[in-house]
Enzyme design. Structure first.
Site, PDB file in Angstrom:
ATOM      1  CB  SER A  74      -1.032  -0.104   1.191  1.00 36.02           C
ATOM      2  OG  SER A  74      -1.879  -0.697   0.858  1.00 36.02           O
ATOM      3  CE  LYS A  77      -3.805   0.724  -1.068  1.00 33.38           C
ATOM      4  NZ  LYS A  77      -4.572   0.395   0.085  1.00 33.38           N
ATOM      5  CE1 TYR A 254      -3.380   0.113   4.206  1.00 30.41           C
ATOM      6  CE2 TYR A 254      -2.184  -0.832   6.389  1.00 30.41           C
ATOM      7  CZ  TYR A 254      -2.546  -0.715   4.892  1.00 30.41           C
ATOM      8  OH  TYR A 254      -1.625  -1.122   4.357  1.00 30.41           O
TER       9      TYR A 254
END
Length: 318
Positions: A74, A77, A254
């Site tokens: 991630s 990203k 997150y």
């Protein structure tokens, strides 16, 4: 004492300080577990923990297993978002992806249905990242991936940067929830191309391999609003870098981003391989690797290490 000798001793002192922090944070490794929902990630050594700090003058300090290569997952990203904002501009991107944090897990489908009519809330959750990946310009999947990889090579200064085919294939073959997210967004016109092609591109993106020092250099570039002090090039436009830094603060960890902002207080992005990239504005970049994860998908010892670092060096931007 000569200036050179004094500088050497100061650098040794910094290294010793980092090693002390790692030893303290290692105690938390036992409370986490290595990601196994992507089978290839389960092969990581749970006990690994490393830290690198990259300064604007080109010096870097490192401690632990910093030469270990791991996949971005991630963390990719925020880098892909930067490339797509350069490619497409803010209006195009944010017509299709929102700017709001979410308290849901990174792979949740819930908000797509109940709040946003198929438009992902932000680019750091999986739905938003998949939408952003679909916006990378290029005439083929290979061409689009190579453009992203070339961007990564420029950011890290490593022309040999590559990706793990094993991890990419493992992730692609188990990407059932991400397929669902893509099909839901395709139903609402957020994604318009073949879902399998997007997943091929996305899983390769997540499987780009890096080490802590290279990640700290990328963090440094974000900390300087896109300027690379090593190559003396504005790699990322200042406005784009500021947008990415803001998303890292609000959504980068997150659904633990709020707690991280209070305890550490820097722009950062984590990945389920155990990496965390940090950007301390105008000061330095940070790369952390520790594959033992907490229940949110963040490196459990890595987060503790960043908390200790923030306390010792007063890093919080708040």
């Amino acid at each position: 004492m000569t200036e050179h000798k004094f500088r050497e001793e100061k650098e040794v002192q910094k290294m010793e300080e980092l090693l002390d922090l790692i030893e303290e944070a290692k105690e938390f490794i036992q409370y986490g577990k290595v990601a196994n929902y992507i089978p290839a990630l389960a092969k990581a050594n749970k006990k690994d923990l490393s830290l690198a700090v990259f300064l604007p003058d080109g010096r870097h300090f490192e401690a632990g297993s910093t030469k270990t290569r791991f996949t971005l997952q991630s963390i990719s990203k925020v880098i892909t978002l930067a490339l797509v904002l350069i490619d497409r501009g803010e209006d195009y991107v944010f017509e299709r992806v929102g700017m709001e944090p979410t308290g849901d897990p990174f792979n949740s489908i819930a908000k797509l249905e109940v709040r946003s009519a198929g438009k992902p809330l932000n680019p750091m959750i999986n739905a938003g990242a998949l939408a952003v990946t679909s916006m990378i310009k290029g005439h083929s999947i290979n061409n689009r991936f190579n453009r992203l990889l070339d961007f990564m090579k420029e950011l890290t200064g490593n022309s040999a940067l590559s990706y793990s085919k094993e991890v990419a294939i493992s992730e692609y073959e188990t990407a059932h929830l991400n397929r669902s997210l893509c099909y839901f967004m395709k139903e609402h016109g957020i994604i318009t191309e073949d879902v399998e092609l997007i997943l091929d591109l996305y899983t390769r993106q997540c499987a780009i391999e890096i080490n802590c020092v290279e990640m700290a250099r990328i963090g440094l570039i974000f900390s300087l609003d896109g300027w690379d002090p090593i190559s003396k090039v504005q790699i990322i436009p200042e406005k784009v870098a500021k947008i990415c830094n803001t998303f890292m603060v609000t959504c980068g960890m997150y659904n633990a981003s709020g707690e991280f902002a209070i305890k550490v207080g820097i722009p950062a992005k984590s990945g389920v391989s155990g990496g965390v990239m940090g950007a301390v504005p105008r000061r330095f970049g940070i790369g952390v690797y520790g594959p033992s994860l907490d229940d949110k998908g963040n490196s459990i010892a890595g987060i503790k290490l960043l908390e200790l670092l923030a306390q010792r060096y007063n890093l919080s931007i708040f």
